[in-house]
Scaffold this active site. Structure first.
Site, short mmCIF file in Angstrom:
data_model
loop_
_atom_site.label_atom_id
_atom_site.label_comp_id
_atom_site.label_asym_id
_atom_site.label_seq_id
_atom_site.Cartn_x
_atom_site.Cartn_y
_atom_site.Cartn_z
N GLY A 302 0.84 -1.19 0.00
CA GLY A 302 0.00 0.00 0.00
C GLY A 302 0.88 1.24 0.00
O GLY A 302 1.57 1.51 0.97
N VAL A 303 0.86 1.98 -1.09
CA VAL A 303 1.58 3.26 -1.14
C VAL A 303 0.57 4.34 -1.47
O VAL A 303 0.04 4.39 -2.59
CB VAL A 303 2.75 3.23 -2.15
CG1 VAL A 303 3.38 4.62 -2.27
CG2 VAL A 303 3.81 2.21 -1.72
N CYS A 309 -3.41 9.48 4.08
CA CYS A 309 -2.19 9.61 3.26
C CYS A 309 -2.37 10.67 2.18
O CYS A 309 -3.42 10.74 1.54
CB CYS A 309 -1.89 8.32 2.50
SG CYS A 309 -1.72 6.92 3.54
N GLU A 420 3.52 13.98 4.36
CA GLU A 420 2.85 13.07 3.41
C GLU A 420 1.63 12.44 4.08
O GLU A 420 1.17 11.37 3.69
CB GLU A 420 3.83 12.00 2.93
CG GLU A 420 4.87 12.57 1.98
CD GLU A 420 5.77 11.50 1.35
OE1 GLU A 420 5.32 10.34 1.20
OE2 GLU A 420 6.91 11.84 1.01
N GLU A 474 -24.86 3.29 -8.01
CA GLU A 474 -25.97 2.39 -7.70
C GLU A 474 -25.66 1.50 -6.48
O GLU A 474 -26.56 0.98 -5.84
CB GLU A 474 -26.18 1.50 -8.94
CG GLU A 474 -27.41 0.65 -8.93
CD GLU A 474 -27.42 -0.26 -10.15
OE1 GLU A 474 -28.37 -0.21 -10.92
OE2 GLU A 474 -26.44 -1.04 -10.33
P1 XMP Z 1 -6.32 3.50 6.70
O1 XMP Z 1 -6.95 3.81 5.38
O2 XMP Z 1 -6.76 2.18 7.24
O3 XMP Z 1 -4.75 3.38 6.36
O4 XMP Z 1 -6.46 4.60 7.69
C1 XMP Z 1 -3.79 3.09 7.34
C2 XMP Z 1 -2.42 3.03 6.71
O5 XMP Z 1 -2.02 4.31 6.19
C3 XMP Z 1 -0.59 4.34 6.10
N1 XMP Z 1 -0.13 5.61 6.66
C4 XMP Z 1 0.35 6.64 5.93
N2 XMP Z 1 0.55 6.77 4.61
N3 XMP Z 1 1.32 8.99 4.93
C5 XMP Z 1 1.05 7.94 4.11
O6 XMP Z 1 1.24 8.07 2.89
C6 XMP Z 1 1.15 8.92 6.29
O7 XMP Z 1 1.39 9.89 7.00
C7 XMP Z 1 0.65 7.70 6.81
N4 XMP Z 1 0.36 7.26 8.07
C8 XMP Z 1 -0.11 6.00 7.94
C9 XMP Z 1 -0.07 3.16 6.87
O8 XMP Z 1 0.35 2.20 5.93
C10 XMP Z 1 -1.29 2.70 7.66
O9 XMP Z 1 -1.26 1.35 8.03
#
Ligand code: XMP
Length: 483
Positions: A302-303, A309, A420, A474
């Site tokens: 996940g990036v 993010c 970020e 939908e």
């Molecule tokens: P969700 O959507 O479940 O995602 O809230 C949690 C994941 O987001 C990542 N994460 C970050 N990614 N900048 C980013 O690009 C950030 O500051 C950041 N903080 C968390 C991380 O992989 C987490 O598990």
């Protein structure tokens, strides 16, 4: 002329909302017949495929205890001192051990005041008493102290001497029978010389019966993971965390597909021996391959997919999450290494899609950040109750980190910092068990729509269909006033 050609070179990246799972004739008559066991890492199996994110607004010991008791696992975040992180891991490990290996004891020469201190320090209601040669003499419980106002009184004058004990190797079922037959709450385990070697409590057996699916290590303690970074001192952090009992170490870096991460992974792997290592984050098959070849026991994918993010906006880099999962899984499967889909999960349907696409587990941040078990307080606003969450690369998180490291950021450093991640409020959602219960229920239904009894079958049987914007519109509640 550019070397890129939009017609020929560019593949399309998809995410959860771009697809649906096609319903299939199903032989599953009840959601209860589905099995959600899945591998977190090469060697760790979970009973539900849910991992709480290593974020400072999501996972410390309270969240980790709750999620492990429900069959998943929590990863303690790394934005604290090594000592603080170890203490969080120990809190999980001590919260529920079927056999407590080093129960709190007091020597026969102790007094009532010292027992009261020990009870309040360790938040326990009974202390075992040993003689000078380590043999078990008796127990003092809160009941024995009801009318004891004299703190200098000797332990020996208040303790109960007629103790029921059990020999080493007593099974948990036998221990349960002893509790029932004797109406006691604590069962000391002794060796043939009457030396104390452990303690079983009725409360822990009760918890085992109440949460039969909880994630346990081979000593019956709840499982927990702990995150580290890639600085030199993180090697020591990893070693100490595993010594404290962390079942898995997560090397947590925004761009995990880097030479530095790969070098650190090899070094850490060498030092920590047994514990499995999760590494991330990546978004490509190439990244997955490089991390696995360097020793990763699971890869986190996940990036820029997370709710908080802004990596994709700030850097222009990232891969929509469903495509990232598919690409990474296609490589990881060759090595039989599990993929953790990290970020962007907004509902149970997203979990079903991530797992149908091949991920073994999902990591969840903001959906859990609004629960009682996450760190932080509830804030009230005119339109409801909320909790705070934030990206670990947000400005607020960076400032707090530098304050903790006692070198607070000056104005220039703050201006130079390129966040970020963002800071945000999430709706307060009550107990984590309610949120997890809904997610697990939805996933089980998803399996049944795909005629699958378990995750393996879901990954084999499921078929995706791409949808348009109209199809997406939908899919939610529409053309009604939702109350
Ligand atoms: P969700 O959507 O479940 O995602 O809230 C949690 C994941 O987001 C990542 N994460 C970050 N990614 N900048 C980013 O690009 C950030 O500051 C950041 N903080 C968390 C991380 O992989 C987490 O598990």
């Amino acid at each position: 002329m550019s070397k890129h050609n939009i017609e020929n070179d560019f593949k399309t990246g998809y995410t959860f909302d771009d697809v649906l799972l096609i319903p299939q004739r199903s032989s599953i008559s009840s959601r209860k017949d589905t099995n959600l066991q899945s591998n977190l890492t090469k060697n760790i199996k979970l009973n539900i495929p849910i991992v709480s994110a290593n974020m400072d607004t999501v996972t410390e010991s309270s969240m980790a205890i709750k999620i492990a008791s429900l069959g998943g696992i929590g990863i303690i975040h790394r934005f604290m001192t090594i000592e603080e992180q170890i203490s969080e891991v120990l809190s999980v490990k001590r919260s529920e051990g079927i056999v407590i290996e080093q129960p709190v004891t007091i020597n026969q020469d102790g007094n009532v005041g010292q027992i009261k201190e020990l009870m309040s320090l360790h938040k326990i209601g009974g202390i075992l008493v040993k003689d000078n040669s380590n043999k078990l003499l008796g127990i003092v419980t809160k009941r024995d102290l009801f009318f004891e106002y004299e703190d200098s009184k000797s332990v020996q004058d208040v303790m109960t001497k007629d103790l029921i004990t059990a020999p080493e190797g007593t099974s948990l079922d036998d221990a349960k029978k002893i509790f029932i037959n004797n109406k006691i709450e604590k069962l000391p385990i002794v060796n043939s010389s009457n030396e104390l070697v452990g303690l079983i409590t009725s409360k822990d057996i009760y918890k085992r019966d109440k949460f039969p699916i909880s994630s346990k290590d081979d000593k019956g303690r709840l499982m927990v993971g702990a995150a580290i970074g890639v600085r030199q001192e993180d090697i020591e952090r990893a070693v100490k965390l595993t010594e404290a009992g962390a079942d898995t170490i997560v090397i947590d870096i925004a761009h995990g597909h880097s030479d530095h991460t790969i070098n650190m992974l090899s070094k850490i792997k060498e030092k920590i021996g047994k514990a499995d290592i999760i590494v991330g984050n990546v978004a490509t098959g190439e990244g997955t391959k490089d991390l696995i070849e360097a020793g990763a026991d699971a890869v986190k994918v996940g990036v820029g997919s997370g709710s908080i993010c802004i990596t994709r906006i700030v850097t222009g880099a990232g891969v929509p999450q469903l495509t990232a999962i598919l690409d990474c899984v296609s490589i990881a499967n060759e090595y039989k290494i599990p993929i953790i889909a990290d970020g962007g999960i907004r509902n149970s349907g997203d979990i079903t899609k991530a797992i149908a696409a091949g991920a073994s587990t999902v990591m969840i941040g903001s959906m859990l950040a609004g629960t009682d078990e996450s760190p932080g307080v509830i804030v009230s606003r005119p339109n409801g109750r909320y909790k705070m969450t934030r990206g670990m690369a947000s400005l607020g998180a960076a400032v707090d980190r530098s304050i903790k490291e006692t070198k607070s950021m000056d104005e220039e450093e703050m201006l130079e910092y390129v966040p970020e991640g963002v800071e945000a409020l999430v709706q307060y959602r009550g107990q984590a068990s309610e949120v997890i219960g809904k997610l697990v229920g939805g996933l089980r239904s998803g399996l049944s729509y795909c005629n699958s009894k378990n995750i393996d079958e879901l990954q084999k049987n499921s078929k995706f269909i791409r949808i348009t914007g109209a199809g997406k519109a939908e899919s939610g509640a529409h053309d009604v006033l939702v109350d």
